[in-house]
Every structure is written in C-alpha cells, then in structure tokens.
Enzyme design. Structure first.
Site, PDB file in Angstrom:
ATOM      1  N   THR A  13       0.832  -1.213   0.000  1.00  0.00           N
ATOM      2  CA  THR A  13       0.000   0.000   0.000  1.00  0.00           C
ATOM      3  C   THR A  13       0.866   1.264   0.000  1.00  0.00           C
ATOM      4  O   THR A  13       0.692   2.141  -0.856  1.00  0.00           O
ATOM      5  CB  THR A  13      -0.903   0.004   1.255  1.00  0.00           C
ATOM      6  OG1 THR A  13      -1.701  -1.173   1.234  1.00  0.00           O
ATOM      7  CG2 THR A  13      -1.813   1.217   1.283  1.00  0.00           C
ATOM      8  N   VAL A  14       1.803   1.358   0.945  1.00  0.00           N
ATOM      9  CA  VAL A  14       2.598   2.589   1.054  1.00  0.00           C
ATOM     10  C   VAL A  14       3.646   2.659  -0.063  1.00  0.00           C
ATOM     11  O   VAL A  14       3.844   3.711  -0.681  1.00  0.00           O
ATOM     12  CB  VAL A  14       3.265   2.689   2.448  1.00  0.00           C
ATOM     13  CG1 VAL A  14       4.086   3.966   2.555  1.00  0.00           C
ATOM     14  CG2 VAL A  14       2.202   2.652   3.551  1.00  0.00           C
ATOM     15  N   ARG A  45       8.431  -8.423  -3.548  1.00  0.00           N
ATOM     16  CA  ARG A  45       8.150  -9.845  -3.808  1.00  0.00           C
ATOM     17  C   ARG A  45       7.333 -10.032  -5.075  1.00  0.00           C
ATOM     18  O   ARG A  45       7.464 -10.994  -5.790  1.00  0.00           O
ATOM     19  CB  ARG A  45       7.398 -10.456  -2.622  1.00  0.00           C
ATOM     20  CG  ARG A  45       8.328 -11.016  -1.581  1.00  0.00           C
ATOM     21  CD  ARG A  45       7.560 -11.619  -0.455  1.00  0.00           C
ATOM     22  NE  ARG A  45       6.675 -10.624   0.151  1.00  0.00           N
ATOM     23  CZ  ARG A  45       5.945 -10.841   1.236  1.00  0.00           C
ATOM     24  NH1 ARG A  45       5.961 -12.005   1.824  1.00  0.00           N
ATOM     25  NH2 ARG A  45       5.191  -9.898   1.748  1.00  0.00           N
ATOM     26  N   ARG A  46       6.440  -9.069  -5.338  1.00  0.00           N
ATOM     27  CA  ARG A  46       5.634  -9.151  -6.553  1.00  0.00           C
ATOM     28  C   ARG A  46       5.300  -7.739  -7.018  1.00  0.00           C
ATOM     29  O   ARG A  46       5.353  -6.791  -6.229  1.00  0.00           O
ATOM     30  CB  ARG A  46       4.352  -9.963  -6.336  1.00  0.00           C
ATOM     31  CG  ARG A  46       3.381  -9.382  -5.337  1.00  0.00           C
ATOM     32  CD  ARG A  46       2.240 -10.337  -5.042  1.00  0.00           C
ATOM     33  NE  ARG A  46       2.659 -11.401  -4.163  1.00  0.00           N
ATOM     34  CZ  ARG A  46       2.646 -11.322  -2.813  1.00  0.00           C
ATOM     35  NH1 ARG A  46       2.210 -10.227  -2.222  1.00  0.00           N
ATOM     36  NH2 ARG A  46       3.050 -12.315  -2.065  1.00  0.00           N
ATOM     37  N   VAL A 130       4.549   7.681  12.238  1.00  0.00           N
ATOM     38  CA  VAL A 130       3.539   8.163  13.189  1.00  0.00           C
ATOM     39  C   VAL A 130       2.550   9.088  12.496  1.00  0.00           C
ATOM     40  O   VAL A 130       2.948  10.083  11.872  1.00  0.00           O
ATOM     41  CB  VAL A 130       4.196   8.913  14.374  1.00  0.00           C
ATOM     42  CG1 VAL A 130       3.141   9.361  15.379  1.00  0.00           C
ATOM     43  CG2 VAL A 130       5.243   8.052  15.057  1.00  0.00           C
ATOM     44  N   GLY A 132       0.561   8.887   9.876  1.00  0.00           N
ATOM     45  CA  GLY A 132       0.432   8.961   8.414  1.00  0.00           C
ATOM     46  C   GLY A 132       1.001  10.236   7.815  1.00  0.00           C
ATOM     47  O   GLY A 132       2.193  10.501   7.902  1.00  0.00           O
ATOM     48  N   GLU A 188      -3.141  -2.570   9.677  1.00  0.00           N
ATOM     49  CA  GLU A 188      -1.873  -3.275   9.612  1.00  0.00           C
ATOM     50  C   GLU A 188      -2.089  -4.654   8.995  1.00  0.00           C
ATOM     51  O   GLU A 188      -3.214  -5.160   8.954  1.00  0.00           O
ATOM     52  CB  GLU A 188      -1.309  -3.453  11.029  1.00  0.00           C
ATOM     53  CG  GLU A 188      -0.951  -2.151  11.707  1.00  0.00           C
ATOM     54  CD  GLU A 188       0.077  -1.357  10.919  1.00  0.00           C
ATOM     55  OE1 GLU A 188       1.195  -1.825  10.736  1.00  0.00           O
ATOM     56  OE2 GLU A 188      -0.269  -0.245  10.471  1.00  0.00           O
ATOM     57  N   LYS A 203       3.591   3.991  18.222  1.00  0.00           N
ATOM     58  CA  LYS A 203       3.658   5.416  17.828  1.00  0.00           C
ATOM     59  C   LYS A 203       3.841   6.305  19.059  1.00  0.00           C
ATOM     60  O   LYS A 203       4.606   7.267  19.024  1.00  0.00           O
ATOM     61  CB  LYS A 203       2.386   5.793  17.059  1.00  0.00           C
ATOM     62  CG  LYS A 203       2.282   5.078  15.705  1.00  0.00           C
ATOM     63  CD  LYS A 203       0.893   5.232  15.121  1.00  0.00           C
ATOM     64  CE  LYS A 203       0.775   4.575  13.754  1.00  0.00           C
ATOM     65  NZ  LYS A 203      -0.603   4.492  13.271  1.00  0.00           N
TER      66      LYS A 203
END
Ligand code: HSE
Length: 436
Positions: A13-14, A45-46, A130, A132, A188, A203
């Site tokens: 995602t990030v 990995r992909r 911390v 976002g 997560e 955080k």
C-alpha cells in the site's frame, strides 16, 4: 543538480503510493530538494498493479537494494521487525541513508538503529511511522524545539478511529467496519495491532521519546484496545456529552512519565472529539507555545507516501553536509537522552466513566455512592436507564471527577461485592484535555 538515487523496498500500500507520487510530482520534488531524485531500484516480492513499472528496475531480493553501490537512500516499506531490521542494518553497513514508515521497528529497535546510523554518519528518518501524512515528527523535533513539552495526546491509529466513528455516527458493527478499513489499506497486516492498541503504543513510544528526550522503549507503556468496547458505551457517552476516542497519552510530571493507550471519553466540544474517519490528530501542550493541534489523514497509500517522500527530500537536501548539522534521530544530542521513570497506571489520575447492572430497588445507589465517597471519589454525573418490562436490573452509569486509578479500582471491587450488583463493573477513562 546533484543526482540522488533511491532504492524502494516494499511495493504494498505505502510503497505503491511512494512510487506513484514520486512519478507524478517529480518536478516539484526535485525543485524542493534541489536534487535530481530517482527511484533507481525497486525491491518487491511481486509487482503491484497500481504502479506502472514498465521503466522500473525491479529485483525480488530486497537485500540487493541495500548492497547496490548506486543507491544513496534505502526506503524500507516492508513492515515487521525481523527482515526489516536486517534490511535497515545492512543498508547502514553499506553506507546508505534510510527512510522508513515502520513504527514497530523504530519503537523496538530504534536505539540500536540510531546508534549505528550515528556511528556511520548516516540518517534514519521515520516521519511516516507516526500519524500517516501529519508532519508530527518534524513538528516535535524541529518546530517545537524551544519548548519543554508537558504532555501530548492524540488519535494515532486511523483504523480504530474509523471504526469508532462509524459505530458512533452510523451504529455499524465492529467487524463490518474493520473489514472496510482493511479493504481501504488503513489496517496493519495483522489488524489486531490496530484494534488491540499495539500500533498506537509503538507510535506513542516514538512521540514520547522525542517529546521527553528519553530512550525508545515500550516498557511500562499501558496498552488497551477497542475490542472490549460495547456500542452501548458509545451511546451512553454521547448522552453525557462525551465521545469515545482511542487515545495515546504521554505526560511528564514530577511523579514521572505517563505513557498510556486506551479508549477515552473526551468532551464533545473538544476539537479532538470532532476528528473522525481515518483522520489522526495530536495535541501537544508545551510551556512556550501553549497547546497546538496537528490534524490530518493517519493512514492510506498517498498520505503516508507524502511523509515518506518528505523524508527523502530532507535527506537529499543535506546528505552532503556535515552530520553535526543534521537533525538528530530523536531531535536532540544522543548524550541528552536519559531514561525516565514510567508511572504505573494505578498512580495515574483521570476521570472515569463506570457502567454496571444493579437491582432496581431503593438504597442501591446510596450504597454505591457511599463506596465512592469512602474511596474519596466525587461523582460528577449519574444516570440510570429505564429497564424493559419484567427486567429487574438496570444499567447505572456514573461519571467521576479526577481520581487515582488505584482508588477507582478499590471502589470497583467493593461495588462488585454488593449483592444488588450483577456481574462486573466496566470503566473507561475520561480526559478533559484542557477543554481545547
Ligand atoms: N494501521 C495504521 C493505522 C496505519 O490505522 O493508523 C498507519 O500507521
């Protein structure tokens, strides 16, 4: 312009957010850093369908990125504390600066990682770890550097805030909202980290270390999640003029440092009560500036990428200058970092919301109020719900003034021993946050 080559490890995602925002905003990013930044290698990995990787240099071995002599900055976005730790340490051994979004890694191993970076004259940046997209690390390390920080309190997990907001405003079920948070990329990899408060505790440990110049550690940090919260408590809190938020709170006083993560009633009129959905917000109270509030999206691909890229820009700007001119890992000289006494939760003072089930008959409430009085606890509000026909027990809700948790625990034990009270007494802490 100087060339700065970035090795991106992790394309989830990030990672995909970083790849796409760098591609989209490269001209502005280069102008701001005064460098020519490129993602020279991607370790994943992909492939991720969200990214156009046609021109990317991909490897399936992230350690290859850490060893690649062309790379200046390794960006760690794989998460976890095992492979990620090995990757970061290998990158430092190979003379790379590191940018990471990994709060667990920094909270648990930050001391070792910063020491290694300092010894080698390298930077490790972690703005995205911390809250976002909110630049809270920069605010604490730089913007508030004139201040003695008294306390900070914040909504620092987007997933739990999203769940609580949906339960509060739409009456939705916990599990249903959690699935949506996962689908949106907020949660997560293991969502128990979110709902049990573990992510928030990582955080908070980071924020407290910077705020109070103390070593990174989770020792003594009190952690409670939202899984035990009942929808009726969300509704009763509203009736009393409060909203339940999952807060991380750090406060220093002569008695020591409070470090705690738990569901908290906050007054409806406080600014933090209006922070909904995936948003995060952190209030910082400091001696010179007073109280400040930092608000923004706390999770998600591009908000988190925004923080990662800001770190890349910061590193690129100064990496050729003398390390003494860089902002230290925890915002102050490492020799100024000193251990502090972490207070036991029993010694912490807050208000309390209490709920229990009691027989609906004369004298019950006076027994309860006597117990509270004997424990030195004063009552601010009390409500008793009407019972359905045929039901002999009613829900009683009490709001107390500020007291030590050990006194509340004593009172709870005595209330549970009353023959007129059924089952356990549940409680939630209350914070007034200076009414801001
Ligand atoms: N799972 C985290 C959250 C992601 O929900 O806040 C951002 O750290």
């Amino acid at each position: 312009m100087r060339e700065v080559k970035v090795g991106l490890c992790g394309l989830g995602t990030v990672g995909s957010g970083v790849f796409n925002v760098v591609s989209r905003n490269l001209a502005a990013i280069n102008a701001r850093s005064n460098c020519q930044i490129s993602i020279a290698q991607v370790g994943c990995r992909r492939d991720n369908a969200a990214c156009d990787l046609s021109a990317a240099h991909i490897t399936r071995d992230i350690f290859e990125v850490a060893k690649n002599p062309d790379i200046d900055i390794v960006v760690e976005l794989i998460g976890g504390t095992t492979v990620a730790y090995d990757l970061v340490m290998l990158a430092l051994e190979n003379g790379k600066h590191v940018v990471t979004a990994n709060k667990a890694l920094i909270a648990e191993h930050g001391g070792t990682i910063f020491a290694q970076a300092e010894a080698r004259g390298l930077m490790v940046c972690y703005e995205a770890a911390v809250a976002g997209g909110i630049p809270i690390i920069k605010a604490l390390r730089e913007g508030l550097s004139a201040n003695r920080i008294n306390w900070l309190a914040g909504i620092i997990n987007g997933t739990t805030n999203f769940i609580l907001s949906e339960m509060d405003t739409k009456g939705r079920e916990f599990a249903d909202v959690l699935s949506e948070a996962q689908a949106k990329g907020y949660a997560e990899a293991d969502p128990t980290f979110d709902v049990e408060g573990i992510d928030a505790s990582h955080k908070l440990a980071i924020l407290a270390s910077i705020a109070f110049a103390m070593p990174l550690s989770l020792d003594g940090l009190f952690t409670d999640g939202i899984t035990q919260l009942e929808p009726q408590d969300v509704a009763y809190a509203r009736e009393l003029g409060y909203v339940i938020k999952h807060l991380g709170i750090a406060r220093q006083s002569d008695a020591g440092v409070e470090l705690r993560v738990h569901p908290t009633l906050v007054p409806e009129r406080s600014l933090i009560a209006g922070v909904n959905d995936v948003a995060n917000a952190i209030m910082v109270n400091a001696d010179a500036v007073g109280t400040t509030l930092f608000y923004g999206p706390g999770a998600g691909a591009e908000p988190t990428a925004s923080a990662v890229i800001a770190d890349i820009v910061d590193v690129a700007r100064v990496m050729d200058s003398y390390p003494d001119s860089w902002v230290p890992g925890l915002g102050c000289n490492s020799s100024a970092i000193q251990p502090r006494t972490i207070m036991d939760i029993e010694d912490v003072e807050t208000g309390f919301y209490i709920r229990f089930s009691a027989l609906d008959k004369p004298g019950v409430l006076s027994d309860v109020t006597k117990i509270m009085g004997d424990a030195g606890i004063s009552i601010e509000a009390i409500i008793q719900r009407e019972q359905p026909a045929g039901e002999r027990y009613v829900n009683v809700i009490i709001l107390t003034n500020v007291t030590k948790e050990k006194f509340l625990n004593e009172a709870v034990t005595h209330i549970e021993q009353l023959e007129t009270v059924r089952g356990e007494v549940s409680f939630i802490r209350v914070e007034y946050l200076d009414q801001v």
